[in-house]
Design a protein around this motif. Structure first.
Motif, PDB file in Angstrom:
ATOM      1  N   ARG A  10       0.821  -1.203   0.000  1.00 31.27           N
ATOM      2  CA  ARG A  10       0.000   0.000   0.000  1.00 31.27           C
ATOM      3  C   ARG A  10       0.860   1.259   0.000  1.00 31.27           C
ATOM      4  O   ARG A  10       2.062   1.205   0.311  1.00 31.27           O
ATOM      5  CB  ARG A  10      -0.936   0.002   1.206  1.00 31.27           C
ATOM      6  N   LEU A  11       0.231   2.346  -0.362  1.00 31.73           N
ATOM      7  CA  LEU A  11       0.878   3.661  -0.364  1.00 31.73           C
ATOM      8  C   LEU A  11       0.225   4.535   0.691  1.00 31.73           C
ATOM      9  O   LEU A  11      -1.007   4.679   0.706  1.00 31.73           O
ATOM     10  CB  LEU A  11       0.735   4.325  -1.735  1.00 31.73           C
ATOM     11  N   LEU A  12       1.047   5.116   1.575  1.00 34.91           N
ATOM     12  CA  LEU A  12       0.558   6.079   2.557  1.00 34.91           C
ATOM     13  C   LEU A  12       0.686   7.477   1.975  1.00 34.91           C
ATOM     14  O   LEU A  12       1.728   7.834   1.411  1.00 34.91           O
ATOM     15  CB  LEU A  12       1.347   5.977   3.861  1.00 34.91           C
ATOM     16  N   VAL A  13      -0.375   8.264   2.115  1.00 35.90           N
ATOM     17  CA  VAL A  13      -0.437   9.589   1.511  1.00 35.90           C
ATOM     18  C   VAL A  13      -0.828  10.618   2.563  1.00 35.90           C
ATOM     19  O   VAL A  13      -1.882  10.501   3.198  1.00 35.90           O
ATOM     20  CB  VAL A  13      -1.474   9.630   0.359  1.00 35.90           C
ATOM     21  N   VAL A  14       0.025  11.622   2.743  1.00 40.39           N
ATOM     22  CA  VAL A  14      -0.292  12.733   3.644  1.00 40.39           C
ATOM     23  C   VAL A  14      -1.122  13.760   2.894  1.00 40.39           C
ATOM     24  O   VAL A  14      -0.793  14.145   1.770  1.00 40.39           O
ATOM     25  CB  VAL A  14       0.991  13.391   4.182  1.00 40.39           C
ATOM     26  N   ILE A  15      -2.199  14.215   3.519  1.00 37.39           N
ATOM     27  CA  ILE A  15      -3.095  15.205   2.924  1.00 37.39           C
ATOM     28  C   ILE A  15      -3.087  16.451   3.790  1.00 37.39           C
ATOM     29  O   ILE A  15      -3.132  16.358   5.027  1.00 37.39           O
ATOM     30  CB  ILE A  15      -4.530  14.644   2.806  1.00 37.39           C
ATOM     31  N   ALA A  16      -3.004  17.624   3.158  1.00 34.60           N
ATOM     32  CA  ALA A  16      -2.935  18.864   3.920  1.00 34.60           C
ATOM     33  C   ALA A  16      -3.481  20.030   3.114  1.00 34.60           C
ATOM     34  O   ALA A  16      -3.625  19.954   1.890  1.00 34.60           O
ATOM     35  CB  ALA A  16      -1.491  19.157   4.348  1.00 34.60           C
ATOM     36  N   ASP A  17      -3.762  21.089   3.831  1.00 32.56           N
ATOM     37  CA  ASP A  17      -4.130  22.376   3.249  1.00 32.56           C
ATOM     38  C   ASP A  17      -2.900  23.271   3.383  1.00 32.56           C
ATOM     39  O   ASP A  17      -2.752  23.988   4.371  1.00 32.56           O
ATOM     40  CB  ASP A  17      -5.330  22.953   4.021  1.00 32.56           C
ATOM     41  N   PRO A  18      -1.969  23.212   2.419  1.00 32.40           N
ATOM     42  CA  PRO A  18      -0.664  23.852   2.614  1.00 32.40           C
ATOM     43  C   PRO A  18      -0.702  25.374   2.625  1.00 32.40           C
ATOM     44  O   PRO A  18       0.269  25.995   3.053  1.00 32.40           O
ATOM     45  CB  PRO A  18       0.155  23.333   1.428  1.00 32.40           C
ATOM     46  N   PHE A  19      -1.784  25.957   2.188  1.00 36.73           N
ATOM     47  CA  PHE A  19      -1.863  27.426   2.150  1.00 36.73           C
ATOM     48  C   PHE A  19      -2.818  27.978   3.207  1.00 36.73           C
ATOM     49  O   PHE A  19      -2.523  28.962   3.866  1.00 36.73           O
ATOM     50  CB  PHE A  19      -2.274  27.873   0.748  1.00 36.73           C
ATOM     51  N   GLY A  20      -3.951  27.315   3.403  1.00 37.28           N
ATOM     52  CA  GLY A  20      -4.883  27.752   4.439  1.00 37.28           C
ATOM     53  C   GLY A  20      -4.571  27.213   5.814  1.00 37.28           C
ATOM     54  O   GLY A  20      -4.992  27.765   6.827  1.00 37.28           O
ATOM     55  N   LEU A  21      -3.818  26.093   5.875  1.00 38.32           N
ATOM     56  CA  LEU A  21      -3.352  25.486   7.128  1.00 38.32           C
ATOM     57  C   LEU A  21      -4.503  25.108   8.048  1.00 38.32           C
ATOM     58  O   LEU A  21      -4.436  25.293   9.265  1.00 38.32           O
ATOM     59  CB  LEU A  21      -2.395  26.446   7.855  1.00 38.32           C
ATOM     60  N   ARG A  22      -5.548  24.510   7.486  1.00 38.31           N
ATOM     61  CA  ARG A  22      -6.722  24.153   8.286  1.00 38.31           C
ATOM     62  C   ARG A  22      -7.154  22.706   8.096  1.00 38.31           C
ATOM     63  O   ARG A  22      -8.297  22.353   8.442  1.00 38.31           O
ATOM     64  CB  ARG A  22      -7.890  25.088   7.946  1.00 38.31           C
ATOM     65  N   TYR A  23      -6.277  21.846   7.581  1.00 39.18           N
ATOM     66  CA  TYR A  23      -6.696  20.470   7.332  1.00 39.18           C
ATOM     67  C   TYR A  23      -5.483  19.558   7.270  1.00 39.18           C
ATOM     68  O   TYR A  23      -4.487  19.876   6.615  1.00 39.18           O
ATOM     69  CB  TYR A  23      -7.458  20.393   6.007  1.00 39.18           C
ATOM     70  N   SER A  24      -5.558  18.416   7.974  1.00 38.04           N
ATOM     71  CA  SER A  24      -4.511  17.403   7.919  1.00 38.04           C
ATOM     72  C   SER A  24      -5.148  16.025   8.001  1.00 38.04           C
ATOM     73  O   SER A  24      -6.071  15.807   8.797  1.00 38.04           O
ATOM     74  CB  SER A  24      -3.517  17.565   9.081  1.00 38.04           C
ATOM     75  N   ALA A  25      -4.653  15.090   7.186  1.00 38.07           N
ATOM     76  CA  ALA A  25      -5.187  13.730   7.176  1.00 38.07           C
ATOM     77  C   ALA A  25      -4.140  12.777   6.622  1.00 38.07           C
ATOM     78  O   ALA A  25      -3.117  13.188   6.071  1.00 38.07           O
ATOM     79  CB  ALA A  25      -6.468  13.667   6.342  1.00 38.07           C
ATOM     80  N   LEU A  26      -4.431  11.479   6.768  1.00 39.31           N
ATOM     81  CA  LEU A  26      -3.581  10.435   6.213  1.00 39.31           C
ATOM     82  C   LEU A  26      -4.478   9.391   5.565  1.00 39.31           C
ATOM     83  O   LEU A  26      -5.507   9.004   6.127  1.00 39.31           O
ATOM     84  CB  LEU A  26      -2.731   9.771   7.304  1.00 39.31           C
ATOM     85  N   ALA A  27      -4.094   8.945   4.383  1.00 34.98           N
ATOM     86  CA  ALA A  27      -4.852   7.911   3.681  1.00 34.98           C
ATOM     87  C   ALA A  27      -3.910   6.808   3.224  1.00 34.98           C
ATOM     88  O   ALA A  27      -2.710   7.034   3.033  1.00 34.98           O
ATOM     89  CB  ALA A  27      -5.599   8.505   2.481  1.00 34.98           C
ATOM     90  N   ALA A  28      -4.455   5.617   3.042  1.00 36.13           N
ATOM     91  CA  ALA A  28      -3.694   4.478   2.526  1.00 36.13           C
ATOM     92  C   ALA A  28      -4.431   3.891   1.337  1.00 36.13           C
ATOM     93  O   ALA A  28      -5.665   3.750   1.369  1.00 36.13           O
ATOM     94  CB  ALA A  28      -3.504   3.425   3.611  1.00 36.13           C
ATOM     95  N   TYR A  29      -3.670   3.554   0.268  1.00 31.18           N
ATOM     96  CA  TYR A  29      -4.258   3.026  -0.967  1.00 31.18           C
ATOM     97  C   TYR A  29      -3.531   1.747  -1.381  1.00 31.18           C
ATOM     98  O   TYR A  29      -2.295   1.644  -1.240  1.00 31.18           O
ATOM     99  CB  TYR A  29      -4.151   4.050  -2.100  1.00 31.18           C
TER     100      TYR A  29
END
Length: 329
Positions: free
Chosen positions: A108-127
């Protein structure tokens, strides 16, 4: 007054012309080692990883999703390589993907998710690496707090460790994504910036086979050694701080590459990362901003954030040819 305006305008034109000329010169530079060029619909690619089994680079997208570059496939763009989208997830539409890591044991691939400009969201997903089925999605933070999930690595049990560059913490996510805990320690947030700005803290992270984490603090250049629970934390003693360090690549238990301006630096430790020495340096296309590294066929390759060109973005991945300090360039 008119004369002053003319002088300032002329100075601006001269400076802009010089910048354009410098970029053109850098773009025409022939770099030693292997260079992978590919076209993409986007202009910013923050991270990547080499997928050995499938002979492809996987790249994160600031506009969201994950792309692949298959080296054995030619493209329609003058016979060059093209990035093809493999993940486009509506779950986090409007946010970007950053750090990537392959979990070969679980395919699987782990993927970091973020709002790099608004700085209001962080998550992690696996595919799943074959089907691209989403295996889990774990929201880490937002929108109630300032947050910026950035990089990720995992331990042998499949637990993921995600850095938060704004909060200076490490999120620990269980192997199935169901449980989240926080590694927090005063050492993470107490590093003094060596730049004219602050706010960029914990960034690249790697799991060490001896059972601890190594993390780079971007503004201070500190390399931090942390236990897996965040209780035992110390700063690695170095004479040369890794300022603007972004991604980390562990080559062996004693050697680690720090990717980031200027391109990449090689550290070596002989005492279990109580201390480390800078031994080699690689300088690539600095105007494209190196952000991450990966190992392909035993060699270090470096990702660069920015694409150039007209129409589609033209991106490059370069092999890092390291030179010893004080040696010939």
């Amino acid at each position: 007054m008119a004369g002053s305006w003319f002088t300032l305008s002329s100075l601006f034109v001269v400076l802009l012309s010089g910048l354009v000329l410098a970029i053109i010169t850098l773009e025409n530079t022939k770099y030693k080692g292997e260079v992978v060029e590919y076209s993409s619909k986007g202009w910013m690619r923050e991270s990547f990883v080499w997928d050995e089994e499938n002979k492809r680079f996987l790249v994160s997208n600031m506009e969201g999703g994950v792309g692949e570059i298959r080296l054995q496939d030619g493209g329609s763009d003058g016979g060059g390589l093209r990035e093809e989208t493999v993940v486009k997830d509506l779950e986090y539409l409007g946010n970007g993907t950053l750090g990537l890591q392959i979990d070969p044991i679980r395919n699987r691939l782990l993927v970091v998710i973020a709002d790099p400009f608004g700085l209001r969201y962080s998550a992690l997903a696996a595919y799943d690496l074959k089907t691209w089925e989403r295996l889990y999605f774990t929201k880490l933070c937002g929108p109630e707090s300032i947050t910026h999930a950035n990089d990720v690595d995992l331990d042998p049990e499949g637990n993921a460790y995600v850095t938060d560059t704004k909060q200076n913490i490490i999120w620990k996510v269980s192997s199935d994504g169901s449980t989240v805990s926080v590694l927090s320690n005063p050492v993470f947030a107490s590093q003094s910036s060596k730049l004219f700005f602050k706010g960029l803290g914990l960034n690249g992270i790697v799991y060490h086979p001896d059972g601890f984490l190594l993390v780079v603090h971007m503004c201070s250049g500190a390399i931090i050694k942390s236990s897996l629970d965040g209780v035992d934390v110390s700063v690695v003693n170095m004479s040369s701080p890794m300022v603007l360090g972004d991604g980390l690549v562990l080559l062996s238990p004693e050697k680690m590459v720090v990717v980031g301006t200027p391109s990449a630096r090689l550290l070596e430790s002989r005492d279990g990362w109580k201390s480390a020495q800078l031994t080699h340096r690689y300088v690539g296309p600095m105007h494209r901003f190196a952000t991450a590294g990966t190992i392909k066929n035993g060699k270090v390759f470096v990702n660069h954030m920015f694409g150039f060109g007209f129409g589609n973005g033209k991106h490059i991945i370069t092999e890092a040819i390291f030179r010893p300090l004080g040696g010939p360039s």
